[in-house]
Design a protein around this motif. Structure first.
Motif, PDB file in Angstrom:
ATOM      1  N   ILE A 112       0.840  -1.205   0.000  1.00  0.00           N
ATOM      2  CA  ILE A 112       0.000   0.000   0.000  1.00  0.00           C
ATOM      3  C   ILE A 112       0.876   1.257   0.000  1.00  0.00           C
ATOM      4  CG2 ILE A 112      -1.758   1.318   1.263  1.00  0.00           C
ATOM      5  CD1 ILE A 112      -2.773  -1.400   2.379  1.00  0.00           C
ATOM      6  N   PHE A 113       1.960   1.203   0.788  1.00  0.00           N
ATOM      7  CA  PHE A 113       2.895   2.341   0.826  1.00  0.00           C
ATOM      8  C   PHE A 113       3.462   2.598  -0.581  1.00  0.00           C
ATOM      9  CE2 PHE A 113       7.119   4.214   1.641  1.00  0.00           C
ATOM     10  CZ  PHE A 113       6.773   5.260   2.481  1.00  0.00           C
ATOM     11  N   GLU A 114       3.786   1.527  -1.278  1.00  0.00           N
ATOM     12  CA  GLU A 114       4.306   1.671  -2.649  1.00  0.00           C
ATOM     13  C   GLU A 114       3.219   2.226  -3.577  1.00  0.00           C
ATOM     14  OE1 GLU A 114       7.644  -1.916  -2.352  1.00  0.00           O
ATOM     15  OE2 GLU A 114       5.836  -2.254  -3.535  1.00  0.00           O
TER      16      GLU A 114
ATOM     17  N   GLN B   2      13.618  -4.292   0.738  1.00  0.00           N
ATOM     18  CA  GLN B   2      13.676  -3.082  -0.079  1.00  0.00           C
ATOM     19  C   GLN B   2      12.309  -2.745  -0.675  1.00  0.00           C
ATOM     20  OE1 GLN B   2      16.793  -3.953  -3.007  1.00  0.00           O
ATOM     21  NE2 GLN B   2      17.897  -2.183  -2.200  1.00  0.00           N
ATOM     22  N   LEU B   3      12.098  -1.458  -0.872  1.00  0.00           N
ATOM     23  CA  LEU B   3      10.909  -1.023  -1.607  1.00  0.00           C
ATOM     24  C   LEU B   3      11.132  -1.261  -3.093  1.00  0.00           C
ATOM     25  CD1 LEU B   3      10.341   2.326   0.248  1.00  0.00           C
ATOM     26  CD2 LEU B   3       8.702   0.451   0.177  1.00  0.00           C
ATOM     27  N   ILE B   4      10.047  -1.360  -3.829  1.00  0.00           N
ATOM     28  CA  ILE B   4      10.165  -1.635  -5.265  1.00  0.00           C
ATOM     29  C   ILE B   4      10.926  -0.510  -5.974  1.00  0.00           C
ATOM     30  CG2 ILE B   4       7.934  -0.607  -5.973  1.00  0.00           C
ATOM     31  CD1 ILE B   4       7.670  -3.235  -7.766  1.00  0.00           C
ATOM     32  N   PHE B   5      10.837   0.693  -5.423  1.00  0.00           N
ATOM     33  CA  PHE B   5      11.542   1.832  -6.032  1.00  0.00           C
ATOM     34  C   PHE B   5      13.047   1.701  -5.839  1.00  0.00           C
ATOM     35  CE2 PHE B   5       7.369   3.141  -4.525  1.00  0.00           C
ATOM     36  CZ  PHE B   5       6.781   3.530  -5.717  1.00  0.00           C
ATOM     37  N   GLU B   6      13.439   1.072  -4.727  1.00  0.00           N
ATOM     38  CA  GLU B   6      14.863   0.896  -4.452  1.00  0.00           C
ATOM     39  C   GLU B   6      15.474  -0.198  -5.320  1.00  0.00           C
ATOM     40  OE1 GLU B   6      14.504   2.287   0.242  1.00  0.00           O
ATOM     41  OE2 GLU B   6      14.199   0.192  -0.298  1.00  0.00           O
ATOM     42  N   LYS B   7      14.623  -1.051  -5.876  1.00  0.00           N
ATOM     43  CA  LYS B   7      15.106  -2.125  -6.756  1.00  0.00           C
ATOM     44  C   LYS B   7      15.134  -1.687  -8.224  1.00  0.00           C
ATOM     45  CE  LYS B   7      13.222  -5.768  -3.800  1.00  0.00           C
ATOM     46  NZ  LYS B   7      12.122  -6.757  -3.637  1.00  0.00           N
ATOM     47  N   LEU B  39       7.946   5.893 -12.082  1.00  0.00           N
ATOM     48  CA  LEU B  39       7.403   4.572 -11.734  1.00  0.00           C
ATOM     49  C   LEU B  39       8.564   3.574 -11.752  1.00  0.00           C
ATOM     50  CD1 LEU B  39       4.112   4.624 -13.854  1.00  0.00           C
ATOM     51  CD2 LEU B  39       4.364   5.004 -11.383  1.00  0.00           C
ATOM     52  N   PRO B  40       8.387   2.426 -11.088  1.00  0.00           N
ATOM     53  CA  PRO B  40       9.481   1.447 -11.042  1.00  0.00           C
ATOM     54  C   PRO B  40       9.846   0.937 -12.444  1.00  0.00           C
ATOM     55  CG  PRO B  40       7.774   0.905  -9.448  1.00  0.00           C
ATOM     56  CD  PRO B  40       7.232   1.995 -10.309  1.00  0.00           C
ATOM     57  N   GLU B  41      11.114   0.606 -12.622  1.00  0.00           N
ATOM     58  CA  GLU B  41      11.569  -0.021 -13.870  1.00  0.00           C
ATOM     59  C   GLU B  41      12.259  -1.325 -13.486  1.00  0.00           C
ATOM     60  OE1 GLU B  41      13.146   2.762 -16.995  1.00  0.00           O
ATOM     61  OE2 GLU B  41      13.108   4.165 -15.317  1.00  0.00           O
ATOM     62  N   LEU B  42      11.553  -2.434 -13.730  1.00  0.00           N
ATOM     63  CA  LEU B  42      12.068  -3.742 -13.343  1.00  0.00           C
ATOM     64  C   LEU B  42      11.729  -4.782 -14.400  1.00  0.00           C
ATOM     65  CD1 LEU B  42      10.894  -2.384 -10.434  1.00  0.00           C
ATOM     66  CD2 LEU B  42      11.792  -4.519  -9.577  1.00  0.00           C
ATOM     67  N   TYR B 469       7.461   7.105  -0.514  1.00  0.00           N
ATOM     68  CA  TYR B 469       8.909   6.986  -0.658  1.00  0.00           C
ATOM     69  C   TYR B 469       9.473   8.304  -1.205  1.00  0.00           C
ATOM     70  CZ  TYR B 469      13.382   5.499  -2.636  1.00  0.00           C
ATOM     71  OH  TYR B 469      14.704   5.399  -2.951  1.00  0.00           O
ATOM     72  N   GLN B 470      10.577   8.732  -0.629  1.00  0.00           N
ATOM     73  CA  GLN B 470      11.237   9.951  -1.120  1.00  0.00           C
ATOM     74  C   GLN B 470      12.537   9.572  -1.810  1.00  0.00           C
ATOM     75  OE1 GLN B 470      10.018  12.893  -1.104  1.00  0.00           O
ATOM     76  NE2 GLN B 470       8.480  12.973   0.539  1.00  0.00           N
ATOM     77  N   TRP B 471      12.688   9.988  -3.051  1.00  0.00           N
ATOM     78  CA  TRP B 471      13.950   9.759  -3.745  1.00  0.00           C
ATOM     79  C   TRP B 471      15.007  10.670  -3.155  1.00  0.00           C
ATOM     80  CZ3 TRP B 471       9.451   8.554  -6.061  1.00  0.00           C
ATOM     81  CH2 TRP B 471       9.414   7.410  -6.844  1.00  0.00           C
ATOM     82  N   GLU B 472      16.233  10.166  -3.112  1.00  0.00           N
ATOM     83  CA  GLU B 472      17.315  11.033  -2.622  1.00  0.00           C
ATOM     84  C   GLU B 472      17.520  12.153  -3.626  1.00  0.00           C
ATOM     85  OE1 GLU B 472      20.783   8.679  -1.687  1.00  0.00           O
ATOM     86  OE2 GLU B 472      19.473   7.302  -0.591  1.00  0.00           O
ATOM     87  N   GLN B 473      17.769  13.346  -3.119  1.00  0.00           N
ATOM     88  CA  GLN B 473      17.961  14.492  -4.007  1.00  0.00           C
ATOM     89  C   GLN B 473      19.180  14.258  -4.891  1.00  0.00           C
ATOM     90  OE1 GLN B 473      15.747  16.968  -4.146  1.00  0.00           O
ATOM     91  NE2 GLN B 473      14.570  15.995  -2.531  1.00  0.00           N
TER      92      GLN B 473
END
Lengths: 441, 474
Positions: A112-114, B2-7, B39-42, B469-473
């Protein structure tokens, strides 16, 4: 008769004996004798799984699934990647309740967070909730977020989907607030009429982008007018179009909502779909429904929980910001898996192809004598045409060839084209329409 | 994990759509999106593994015991899911011509037949998407009815203090004022308090029966009669319908309108928080006010029937419930109810000598509430500590600290789909936890010990909300 009770009759009898009861009737002793059912319910007997399967499959065959769908109006046929269905049928996701117990629900909470992050990305807004029932109820709840004692009139553009209008009207009726329509002019919100309508008792203005006719509204200008009048600005957006168009945040919206069905959910006769809702940080604590937040556990590790619950009904009861309890979590998961699978380029591609194909089809129809495309200026993947013949003649001819044509509306027919329709299918549909129009003239 | 964004790695992805076969059209520049779409790219492999890992960190009723009170977490049959995935249903546009959706109509008609018969009502709407949505709908029907009778002063809804939190929240959304009445010493409606609270301003009553302490109110006929005498209507909160289906019907007990939670009583899955379905059934006097879809009727939405969401509700959920009802049939519906009540009584019987039962009688209905107030006083171990300790035994905790009228409450609803062995095991675990509380309670303050995480800091989450989720600057 089918059932899902593990205990046999004998085992149940043993359990009754263990607790000193003779029969289940003992447990219903408080039910007044006069209303206890003496006969079984007047319903058919239960069935085996095979019999049930035959019966339900039989029902499904009474429906007609069209090979080509050129109808939208709030429900859109987009391509759903195979993996979306597989992931969203995992029993751990499907059969869990709302994640009240964070220690055994981290997977649901993280998903949900994602999802919330993806909705923020799509809309440009600061915070998203965990989901709403659908786009129409999300719009109505957004209106409710804006009301206060001084400002209790909600303005809604006449270019909005009728079901959204009716839902906002119903919620306003409930709470005793007024809804006023802002008229349209040439298929878009009448800007001058809006400026006059934003009086000091107006709490918000709702506009749909792209609107019911497929047209892009000048949402930046509308936002300025609304804010000049001191009201809040709500945009209801097609999530597919958000991949291409100026975000609600960039247009100055205070709240962005929309129907998330295009993001991986099938047409399914209208539901379940997904309402998404996101707001500026100033309005975050007014969001209805569930919200997941990041925190740390007792060991200092990253963890996720349901948060900001002081807004919610189980704490606040009659003072709650909304009564939302269950939402559409699995649909939110579906949207998240869809967006992850498509990726930024894939979503843009689906949106871009839908728009391109709709314009190609509109050009084909515009070339048919007597057909006029009503849309002026920029529009997305829906458009309205007039027809020189009664709409049902055209729609019937299309249906005979396995094509679901556009939706009859007051000024003609509202067509929709998405990326799943090929050029060949569009050429075929246009040829049929041309033929019907020619034959009747 | 890990979050999907981190992958995500730029440029990864799958080929899902063919190239565009028509000339491409772009938006005018002033309308174009300016921000990058992050959006995620996987790859598909990575997506599959990411969500499989998340699924392993979730617990559904099909994974294990889930006695969450008031939520009726019964097993979700797979045949129901398979029927709802048939292309003949998933591929149907909601605005198709009527003669092309006869199957959908048959599904809704069949579900209507079963649910109206089971509730003793005359008509139904499937539009509400969840229980709370159904409550709001039912209350609007009551409001519309009173107004149609020229009764504009009926503004008050009477709700017992033991009610679900959604009841008062829904009443306010529908424009009513809430009158809360206290429960009597049996946890039931205090008839004198009820009589004192009705009048010409009474719009109606909202009631769950059996109530949230698992007791069937024996005065139910007097209660609904008091409301009717005052000119009000009776609303039945169907959250606990599993306790009475096939045995007694709300329509026979004086109720005028009822919502059902198909995702509870009728075995449709809860999806980690939805989609549910909260159909509202009513007596004929309320049927003229049932909602509809404006676009289906060719209207612009500015006037006409009530409407709660677009189109006709969570259709596929209704379809799953219908499949379940076809399977059970008349006697199966009653057996499910009796089985649920038996299991609850069996479990209560196995625990009541160590954990006091709130408002204890000889028996309960489909659920029961334990109060750990004494245990907490004596050992410092709270309802929360016991609940969290259950997680280490792979049992989902019961509903905690509800209803509000019971201190240190744990509300168990085992449902009919659990075997005697599962109940015996849960009873044994609960008794073991009682022993532990008396001997070594300290350890329980930090439970669970073997779960995905230790106890999360909820205060931190609310004080400094991190909601995305916050992307690092860069």
């Amino acid at each position: 008769m089918g059932h899902y009770i593990p205990s046999t009759r004998e085992e149940q009898q043993a359990m009754l004996s263990a607790i000193g009861a003779e029969s289940p009737a003992a447990f219903f002793a408080d039910v007044p004798e006069s209303v206890l059912l003496k006969e079984p319910l007047n319903l058919p007997s239960g069935k085996s799984e095979l019999e049930v399967r035959r019966e339900v499959e039989g029902m499904s065959r009474l429906n007609k699934v069209f090979g080509t769908v050129l109808r939208g109006a709030g429900a859109y046929q987009h391509y759903i990647p195979s993996i979306v269905k597989y992931i969203t049928s995992k029993e751990e996701f499907v059969t869990a309740y709302t994640p009240y117990q964070a220690e055994m629900s981290q997977g649901i909470l993280q998903s949900i967070f994602e999802y919330q992050t993806m909705i923020c990305e799509l809309t440009g807004m600061d915070a998203s909730n965990a989901s709403m029932y659908d786009g129409a109820s999300a719009a109505a709840e957004a209106v409710a977020m804006c009301r206060d004692r001084k400002r209790s009139v909600a303005l809604v553009s006449a270019t909005t989907h009728p079901d959204v209008v009716a839902t906002i009207r119903t919620y306003c009726y409930g709470a005793g607030f007024e809804m006023r329509m802002v008229p349209e002019k040439d298929g878009r919100t009448d800007m001058e009429a809006l400026a006059e309508a934003v009086t000091s008792d107006v709490c918000c203005f709702y506009v749909q982008q792209p609107n019911f006719y497929g047209n892009f509204e000048d949402c930046t200008a509308l936002g300025e007018v609304v804010h000049n009048g001191g009201a809040k600005y709500i945009m209801g957006c097609n999530p597919m179009a958000l991949a291409l168009m100026k975000t609600p945040a960039a247009c100055g919206a205070d709240i962005a909502v929309g129907e998330g069905q295009p993001l991986g959910m099938p047409l399914a006769y209208g539901g379940p779909y997904l309402g998404f809702m996101a707001a500026t940080s100033a309005m975050t604590r007014k969001l209805p429904g569930r919200i997941v937040g990041e925190t740390k556990d007792a060991d200092g590790n990253r963890a996720y929980v349901l948060t900001l619950q002081a807004r919610e009904q189980h704490i606040r009861r009659e003072k709650a910001s909304s009564n939302v309890c269950s939402n559409q979590a699995l649909c939110a998961l579906t949207a998240a898996v869809y967006m992850s699978t498509m990726g930024p380029e894939g979503v843009k591609q689906a949106a871009g192809q839908s728009m391109s194909k709709a314009h190609y089809f509109a050009d084909l129809l515009a070339a048919v004598p007597g057909v006029t495309v009503q849309n002026q200026g920029a529009w997305f993947h829906e458009f309205v045409t007039t027809l020189p013949v009664p709409a049902e003649k055209v729609l019937d001819a299309l249906a005979e060839k396995d094509i679901l044509g556009g939706l009859p509306v007051k000024d003609g027919v509202l067509w929709c084209v998405t990326e799943v329709v090929s050029k060949a299918q569009l050429d075929k549909a246009a040829a049929i329409i041309r033929e019907v129009c020619a034959a009747c003239n | 994990m890990q979050l999907i964004f981190e992958k995500s790695r730029q440029g990864r992805g799958s080929v899902l759509l063919p190239a565009c076969d028509v000339p491409e059209v772009a938006l005018p520049e002033e309308l174009q999106r300016e921000e990058a779409l992050r959006l995620p790219e996987l790859s598909e492999t990575e997506i599959s593994r990411h969500y499989t890992a998340l699924a392993k960190r979730a617990h559904g009723v099909n994974d294990g015991f889930y006695p969450l009170g008031s939520c009726t977490m019964k097993y979700n049959p797979r045949i129901d899911e398979e029927m709802a995935a048939l292309p003949g249903f998933t591929g149907i546009h909601p605005l198709q011509p009527a003669d092309t959706v006869l199957g959908c109509k048959q599904v809704l008609d069949t579900a209507k037949q079963y649910l109206c018969e089971a509730t003793g009502m005359d008509d139904i709407t499937f539009q509400p998407a969840a229980g709370a949505h159904g409550e709001f709908t039912g209350l609007l029907l009551m409001k519309a009815y009173h107004e149609a009778n020229g009764d504009f002063n009926r503004k008050k809804i009477i709700i017992p203090d033991a009610a679900h939190g959604t009841n008062p929240a829904s009443a306010v959304m529908a424009g009513f004022t809430v009158v809360t009445i206290p429960s009597n010493e049996h946890g039931c409606v205090d008839l004198d308090a009820l009589r004192a609270s009705v009048g010409e301003d009474t719009a109606g009553l909202m009631l769950t029966n059996p109530n949230t302490v698992g007791i069937f109110d024996p005065n139910i006929l007097e209660i609904t009669e008091i409301i009717h005498q005052a000119g009000g209507l009776n609303y039945y909160d169907g959250a606990n319908f599993n306790a009475i289906m096939g045995v007694v019907r709300p329509g026979d007990m004086g109720f005028d309108v009822v919502h059902l939670n198909l995702h509870k009583t009728f075995a449709t899955p809860h999806g980690g928080g939805g989609p549910g379905s909260g159909p509202v059934a009513c007596k004929a006097i309320l049927a003229p006010y049932l909602p509809a879809s404006a676009i289906q009727n060719g209207q612009d939405g500015t006037e006409g029937r009530l409407q709660l969401k677009a189109f006709y509700g969570n259709f596929l959920v209704v379809l799953k419930a219908m499949t379940y009802m076809l399977t059970l049939g008349a006697e199966g519906i009653r057996n499910a109810c009796e089985g649920a009540v038996l299991n609850a009584n069996y479990m209560m019987h196995g625990l009541k000598d160590v954990y006091p039962v709130a408002y204890a009688g000889d028996h309960c209905m489909h659920e029961f509430v334990l109060t750990l107030e004494e245990l907490k006083k004596e050992t410092g171990v709270s309802a929360l500590d016991v609940a969290k300790s259950l997680i280490d035994h792979d049992i989902h905790p019961p509903t905690m600290y509800f209803p509000l009228i019971v201190h240190e409450a744990l509300m168990f609803e085992p449902t009919e789909t659990e075997s005697r062995e599962t109940l015996d095991e849960a009873i044994a675990v609960m008794r073991q936890l009682y022993q532990m509380a008396c001997e070594n309670g300290e350890e329980m303050h930090h439970a669970p010990h073997h779960a995905q995480i230790k106890r999360p800091d909820e205060v931190l989450a609310a004080r400094q909300p991190v909601l995305r989720y916050q992307w690092e600057q860069a």
